[in-house]
Write an enzyme that holds these catalytic residues in place. Structure first.
Site, mmCIF file in Angstrom:
data_model
loop_
_atom_site.group_PDB
_atom_site.id
_atom_site.type_symbol
_atom_site.label_atom_id
_atom_site.label_comp_id
_atom_site.label_asym_id
_atom_site.label_seq_id
_atom_site.Cartn_x
_atom_site.Cartn_y
_atom_site.Cartn_z
ATOM 1 N N ARG A 35 41.935 46.374 28.964
ATOM 2 C CA ARG A 35 43.542 46.938 28.661
ATOM 3 C C ARG A 35 44.205 46.666 27.808
ATOM 4 N NH1 ARG A 35 47.593 47.360 32.071
ATOM 5 N NH2 ARG A 35 48.491 49.377 32.569
ATOM 6 N N SER A 104 39.892 57.279 35.803
ATOM 7 C CA SER A 104 41.522 57.494 36.895
ATOM 8 C C SER A 104 41.024 59.198 37.488
ATOM 9 C CB SER A 104 42.590 57.148 36.236
ATOM 10 O OG SER A 104 42.364 55.953 36.104
ATOM 11 N N LYS A 133 51.188 50.427 37.992
ATOM 12 C CA LYS A 133 51.224 51.538 37.419
ATOM 13 C C LYS A 133 52.109 52.006 38.112
ATOM 14 C CE LYS A 133 47.943 54.140 36.721
ATOM 15 N NZ LYS A 133 47.317 54.732 34.608
#
Length: 204
Positions: A35, A104, A133
């Protein structure tokens, strides 16, 4: 893929990415997602290629977050996309046969829609509130995981706020896998942290 590691450059706290990931794999991580939110495309590709080389001897797949172009350039094992990334239909068309796709899901509607897709997993994001997040629709919680498990046709990855003290309850609620970031990469001993998570995950 019981223990799923997601990397984060800031949360490494100065540690080497490749050594940290390899240590985590030795501790039991069985899938890794690279990521890179801030890197240039070239740096992202270079890191992906090098990380794939690190993971190859362990036969641990490398997933790329968001970027299908980077996954193709590095010949990664798959892509993970969020709801604001490239649409599933385009990802499926661009990736070669046999590559993994994870998605997701942040609302009940997205969970149900995902049943129409040929996915390797859906990731409930986030299970618990987390500083990594912040732009999500809902915090799923354990009841949310149970509901997703009851209606989804895909393997369920849980991500967000998972640590050794709650990992067992996450699996008990129906998760097939847990994805963690800081609980491994921010620790002094990533190998030991991974082992502890796996040990605690069986305590139910």
């Amino acid at each position: 893929m019981k223990l799923y590691l997601v990397t984060d450059e800031e949360l490494l706290l100065g540690k080497d990415l490749y050594r940290t990931v390899e240590a985590a794999v030795r501790g039991g991580v069985s899938i890794v997602q690279l990521r890179e939110k801030e890197s240039s495309t070239r740096d992202f590709i270079e890191r992906a290629i090098r990380l794939k080389e690190v993971l190859a001897p362990y036969r641990v797949p490398l997933i790329i977050n968001d970027r299908v172009d980077v996954a193709l350039a590095a010949d990664a094992d798959g892509v993970h996309v969020g709801q604001s990334d490239m649409p599933y239909e385009m990802v499926k068309r661009l990736l070669p046969e046999g590559k993994m796709i994870g998605l997701s899901v942040e609302s009940p509607e997205q969970v149900l829609e995902a049943n129409d897709f040929d996915l390797d997993y859906v990731a409930a994001s986030p299970v618990f509130s987390t500083t990594t997040k912040t732009n999500t629709i809902v915090e799923w919680g354990l009841d949310g995981l149970r509901w997703i498990k009851s209606v989804s046709k895909h393997p369920l990855v849980a991500i967000g706020g998972i640590h050794p003290d709650n990992v067992a309850s996450v699996f008990q609620a129906g998760a097939d896998s847990v994805a963690v970031i800081s609980a491994i990469v921010s620790t002094k001993d990533p190998e030991a942290a991974a082992r502890e998570l796996l040990k605690k995950s069986t305590c139910f």
